[in-house]
Design a protein around this motif. Structure first.
Motif, PDB file in Angstrom:
ATOM      1  N   ILE A  73      -2.040  -7.723   4.207  1.00  0.00           N
ATOM      2  CA  ILE A  73      -2.797  -8.583   3.309  1.00  0.00           C
ATOM      3  C   ILE A  73      -3.561  -7.699   2.331  1.00  0.00           C
ATOM      4  CG2 ILE A  73      -4.643 -10.295   3.121  1.00  0.00           C
ATOM      5  CD1 ILE A  73      -3.809 -11.408   5.758  1.00  0.00           C
ATOM      6  N   LYS A  74      -3.380  -7.966   1.062  1.00  0.00           N
ATOM      7  CA  LYS A  74      -4.125  -7.245   0.029  1.00  0.00           C
ATOM      8  C   LYS A  74      -5.429  -7.997  -0.199  1.00  0.00           C
ATOM      9  CE  LYS A  74      -3.607  -5.135  -4.489  1.00  0.00           C
ATOM     10  NZ  LYS A  74      -2.712  -4.927  -5.636  1.00  0.00           N
ATOM     11  N   VAL A  75      -6.542  -7.321   0.037  1.00  0.00           N
ATOM     12  CA  VAL A  75      -7.863  -7.915  -0.137  1.00  0.00           C
ATOM     13  C   VAL A  75      -8.588  -7.065  -1.183  1.00  0.00           C
ATOM     14  CG1 VAL A  75     -10.024  -8.571   0.968  1.00  0.00           C
ATOM     15  CG2 VAL A  75      -7.900  -8.667   2.280  1.00  0.00           C
ATOM     16  N   ALA A  76      -8.830  -7.659  -2.340  1.00  0.00           N
ATOM     17  CA  ALA A  76      -9.493  -6.955  -3.439  1.00  0.00           C
ATOM     18  C   ALA A  76      -8.730  -5.667  -3.749  1.00  0.00           C
ATOM     19  CB  ALA A  76     -10.956  -6.725  -3.137  1.00  0.00           C
ATOM     20  N   ASN A  77      -9.362  -4.518  -3.566  1.00  0.00           N
ATOM     21  CA  ASN A  77      -8.725  -3.238  -3.878  1.00  0.00           C
ATOM     22  C   ASN A  77      -8.310  -2.478  -2.619  1.00  0.00           C
ATOM     23  OD1 ASN A  77     -11.271  -2.707  -2.967  1.00  0.00           O
ATOM     24  ND2 ASN A  77     -11.751  -1.169  -4.492  1.00  0.00           N
ATOM     25  N   SER A  78      -8.020  -3.206  -1.536  1.00  0.00           N
ATOM     26  CA  SER A  78      -7.646  -2.575  -0.279  1.00  0.00           C
ATOM     27  C   SER A  78      -6.628  -3.445   0.449  1.00  0.00           C
ATOM     28  CB  SER A  78      -8.898  -2.374   0.581  1.00  0.00           C
ATOM     29  OG  SER A  78      -8.616  -1.557   1.676  1.00  0.00           O
ATOM     30  N   TRP A  79      -6.186  -2.974   1.594  1.00  0.00           N
ATOM     31  CA  TRP A  79      -5.221  -3.712   2.401  1.00  0.00           C
ATOM     32  C   TRP A  79      -5.671  -3.744   3.848  1.00  0.00           C
ATOM     33  CZ3 TRP A  79      -4.039  -0.654  -1.624  1.00  0.00           C
ATOM     34  CH2 TRP A  79      -3.155  -1.146  -2.595  1.00  0.00           C
ATOM     35  N   ILE A  80      -5.383  -4.849   4.497  1.00  0.00           N
ATOM     36  CA  ILE A  80      -5.559  -4.964   5.936  1.00  0.00           C
ATOM     37  C   ILE A  80      -4.158  -5.123   6.519  1.00  0.00           C
ATOM     38  CG2 ILE A  80      -6.472  -6.367   7.819  1.00  0.00           C
ATOM     39  CD1 ILE A  80      -8.806  -7.060   5.943  1.00  0.00           C
ATOM     40  N   ILE A  81      -3.850  -4.282   7.474  1.00  0.00           N
ATOM     41  CA  ILE A  81      -2.548  -4.308   8.135  1.00  0.00           C
ATOM     42  C   ILE A  81      -2.795  -4.711   9.576  1.00  0.00           C
ATOM     43  CG2 ILE A  81      -0.550  -2.928   8.818  1.00  0.00           C
ATOM     44  CD1 ILE A  81      -1.215  -1.098   6.387  1.00  0.00           C
ATOM     45  N   MET A  82      -2.009  -5.658  10.090  1.00  0.00           N
ATOM     46  CA  MET A  82      -2.237  -6.104  11.465  1.00  0.00           C
ATOM     47  C   MET A  82      -0.935  -6.369  12.204  1.00  0.00           C
ATOM     48  SD  MET A  82      -4.196  -9.647  10.596  1.00  0.00           S
ATOM     49  CE  MET A  82      -4.538  -9.685   8.874  1.00  0.00           C
ATOM     50  N   ASN A  83      -1.000  -6.116  13.485  1.00  0.00           N
ATOM     51  CA  ASN A  83       0.110  -6.320  14.404  1.00  0.00           C
ATOM     52  C   ASN A  83      -0.471  -6.608  15.788  1.00  0.00           C
ATOM     53  OD1 ASN A  83       2.824  -6.385  13.739  1.00  0.00           O
ATOM     54  ND2 ASN A  83       3.076  -4.171  13.725  1.00  0.00           N
ATOM     55  N   PRO A  84       0.324  -7.216  16.661  1.00  0.00           N
ATOM     56  CA  PRO A  84      -0.143  -7.395  18.042  1.00  0.00           C
ATOM     57  C   PRO A  84      -0.291  -6.051  18.737  1.00  0.00           C
ATOM     58  CG  PRO A  84       1.749  -8.793  17.578  1.00  0.00           C
ATOM     59  CD  PRO A  84       1.615  -7.833  16.431  1.00  0.00           C
ATOM     60  N   GLY A  85      -1.039  -6.036  19.814  1.00  0.00           N
ATOM     61  CA  GLY A  85      -1.220  -4.817  20.588  1.00  0.00           C
ATOM     62  C   GLY A  85       0.053  -4.435  21.314  1.00  0.00           C
ATOM     63  N   GLY A  86      -0.006  -3.299  21.933  1.00  0.00           N
ATOM     64  CA  GLY A  86       1.156  -2.846  22.675  1.00  0.00           C
ATOM     65  C   GLY A  86       0.954  -1.462  23.239  1.00  0.00           C
ATOM     66  N   GLY A  87       1.936  -1.051  23.991  1.00  0.00           N
ATOM     67  CA  GLY A  87       1.878   0.234  24.667  1.00  0.00           C
ATOM     68  C   GLY A  87       2.256   1.392  23.771  1.00  0.00           C
ATOM     69  N   GLY A 111      -1.139  11.001  -4.397  1.00  0.00           N
ATOM     70  CA  GLY A 111      -2.383  11.021  -3.651  1.00  0.00           C
ATOM     71  C   GLY A 111      -2.338  10.140  -2.422  1.00  0.00           C
ATOM     72  N   LEU A 112      -3.455   9.468  -2.144  1.00  0.00           N
ATOM     73  CA  LEU A 112      -3.511   8.604  -0.973  1.00  0.00           C
ATOM     74  C   LEU A 112      -4.324   7.366  -1.289  1.00  0.00           C
ATOM     75  CD1 LEU A 112      -6.563   8.794   0.540  1.00  0.00           C
ATOM     76  CD2 LEU A 112      -5.724  11.072   0.991  1.00  0.00           C
ATOM     77  N   LEU A 113      -4.207   6.389  -0.437  1.00  0.00           N
ATOM     78  CA  LEU A 113      -5.068   5.217  -0.472  1.00  0.00           C
ATOM     79  C   LEU A 113      -5.402   4.877   0.959  1.00  0.00           C
ATOM     80  CD1 LEU A 113      -3.361   2.488   0.431  1.00  0.00           C
ATOM     81  CD2 LEU A 113      -2.455   2.709  -1.849  1.00  0.00           C
ATOM     82  N   LEU A 114      -6.477   4.144   1.133  1.00  0.00           N
ATOM     83  CA  LEU A 114      -6.964   3.841   2.469  1.00  0.00           C
ATOM     84  C   LEU A 114      -6.694   2.375   2.803  1.00  0.00           C
ATOM     85  CD1 LEU A 114      -8.582   5.079   4.830  1.00  0.00           C
ATOM     86  CD2 LEU A 114     -10.637   4.237   3.710  1.00  0.00           C
ATOM     87  N   THR A 115      -6.147   2.142   3.984  1.00  0.00           N
ATOM     88  CA  THR A 115      -5.947   0.789   4.488  1.00  0.00           C
ATOM     89  C   THR A 115      -6.694   0.689   5.816  1.00  0.00           C
ATOM     90  OG1 THR A 115      -3.957   1.273   5.765  1.00  0.00           O
ATOM     91  CG2 THR A 115      -3.644   0.675   3.446  1.00  0.00           C
ATOM     92  N   HIS A 116      -6.793  -0.513   6.335  1.00  0.00           N
ATOM     93  CA  HIS A 116      -7.441  -0.701   7.630  1.00  0.00           C
ATOM     94  C   HIS A 116      -6.469  -1.453   8.530  1.00  0.00           C
ATOM     95  CE1 HIS A 116     -10.989  -0.645  10.167  1.00  0.00           C
ATOM     96  NE2 HIS A 116     -10.715  -1.883  10.525  1.00  0.00           N
ATOM     97  N   PHE A 117      -6.158  -0.893   9.707  1.00  0.00           N
ATOM     98  CA  PHE A 117      -5.247  -1.511  10.663  1.00  0.00           C
ATOM     99  C   PHE A 117      -6.055  -2.223  11.746  1.00  0.00           C
ATOM    100  CE2 PHE A 117      -2.931  -1.824  14.580  1.00  0.00           C
ATOM    101  CZ  PHE A 117      -1.673  -2.241  14.175  1.00  0.00           C
ATOM    102  N   LEU A 118      -5.641  -3.435  12.075  1.00  0.00           N
ATOM    103  CA  LEU A 118      -6.265  -4.194  13.155  1.00  0.00           C
ATOM    104  C   LEU A 118      -5.210  -4.611  14.170  1.00  0.00           C
ATOM    105  CD1 LEU A 118      -8.513  -6.648  11.117  1.00  0.00           C
ATOM    106  CD2 LEU A 118      -9.246  -4.609  12.357  1.00  0.00           C
ATOM    107  N   THR A 119      -5.508  -4.418  15.430  1.00  0.00           N
ATOM    108  CA  THR A 119      -4.686  -4.970  16.501  1.00  0.00           C
ATOM    109  C   THR A 119      -5.175  -6.394  16.707  1.00  0.00           C
ATOM    110  OG1 THR A 119      -4.506  -2.793  17.525  1.00  0.00           O
ATOM    111  CG2 THR A 119      -3.996  -4.712  18.894  1.00  0.00           C
ATOM    112  N   VAL A 120      -4.276  -7.364  16.611  1.00  0.00           N
ATOM    113  CA  VAL A 120      -4.677  -8.771  16.711  1.00  0.00           C
ATOM    114  C   VAL A 120      -3.891  -9.466  17.815  1.00  0.00           C
ATOM    115  CG1 VAL A 120      -5.332  -8.867  14.269  1.00  0.00           C
ATOM    116  CG2 VAL A 120      -3.034  -9.550  14.937  1.00  0.00           C
ATOM    117  N   PRO A 137       0.838  -1.203   0.000  1.00  0.00           N
ATOM    118  CA  PRO A 137       0.000   0.000   0.000  1.00  0.00           C
ATOM    119  C   PRO A 137       0.873   1.254   0.000  1.00  0.00           C
ATOM    120  CG  PRO A 137       0.038  -0.971   2.183  1.00  0.00           C
ATOM    121  CD  PRO A 137       0.810  -1.887   1.285  1.00  0.00           C
ATOM    122  N   ALA A 138       1.416   1.581  -1.156  1.00  0.00           N
ATOM    123  CA  ALA A 138       2.330   2.713  -1.293  1.00  0.00           C
ATOM    124  C   ALA A 138       1.993   3.466  -2.586  1.00  0.00           C
ATOM    125  CB  ALA A 138       3.775   2.216  -1.319  1.00  0.00           C
TER     126      ALA A 138
END
Length: 164
Positions: A56-70, A20-29, A15-16
Motif C-alpha cells: 500500500i502506497k501511503v503518501a510518500n512511503s509504502w507499507i508492505i504486509m504479509n501473514p506471519g510464518g516460520g 539510491g534507496l527508499l524506506l518502506t515499513h513491513f508489518l506481519t499481519v 517501491p522500486a
C-alpha cells in the motif's frame, strides 16, 4: 494493467527506486484483507498489490504486509508474528499530518481506535492509535517545534522519564 498490480496501479507505484534507496515499513499481519482495508481507508493509502505481499502506497512511503510464518532460507532463524503484548512496543509507525484534529476526527469516524485524544506536547500535538493487529501508530502535527520549542519530556508525572 499488469496481471498482479491492483486496479489503477502501475509499476511506478511500486517501491522500486531507479537509484539510491527508499524506506518502506513491513508489518506481519493476521488478516491481510482487514489490514489492507485499515491502511487504505484510515490512512488514505492506495493499494498497489493486493497480496503476496500486500503493498500500500501511503503518501510518500509504502507499507508492505504479509501473514506471519516460520524461517525461510534468507532468514533461517527468524519467525514473523503479530504483536503479542500491546503494552510492550519496540517499534511503531510515525505519521505526520498537517491538521491533527481533522485527521483524528476523520479516522475515528472510520473506526480507528486511539489510546487518547491528541495531547499538546509543546513541540507537537500527538496521539496514538492501533491498527487491527495491535501495532502502535503515532500521529503527530508539528507546532512549537516549528518555532524552536522542544517537546517536554516525561509523562507529566514528575519523574522526568519517558518519551519526548
Amino acid at each position: 494493467m499488469s496481471d498482479f498490480l491492483s486496479e489503477g496501479a502501475s509499476a511506478a507505484d511500486l517501491p522500486a527506486p531507479a537509484e539510491g534507496l527508499l524506506l518502506t515499513h513491513f508489518l506481519t499481519v493476521s488478516d491481510v484483507p482487514r489490514s489492507r482495508a485499515f491502511y487504505a481507508d484510515v490512512l488514505g493509502g492506495r493499494v498497489v498489490l493486493d497480496e503476496n505481499p500486500c503493498i500500500i502506497k501511503v503518501a510518500n512511503s509504502w507499507i508492505i504486509m504479509n501473514p506471519g510464518g516460520g524461517p525461510t532460507d534468507d532468514k533461517p532463524d527468524v519467525v514473523l508474528r503479530t504483536p503479542e503484548d500491546p503494552h510492550t512496543v519496540s517499534s511503531f509507525l510515525n505519521v505526520r499530518v498537517a491538521d491533527l484534529q481533522a485527521f483524528y476526527a476523520a479516522a475515528r469516524a472510520k473506526g480507528a481506535e486511539f489510546l487518547t485524544p491528541p495531547i499538546d506536547r509543546r513541540a507537537e500535538l500527538r496521539c496514538y492509535m492501533r491498527d487491527p493487529d495491535g501495532y502502535l501508530i503515532e500521529v503527530g502535527q508539528a507546532t512549537g517545534l516549528l518555532k524552536g520549542i522542544l517537546a517536554r519530556t516525561g509523562t507529566g508525572t514528575g519523574t522526568g522519564t519517558g518519551s519526548v
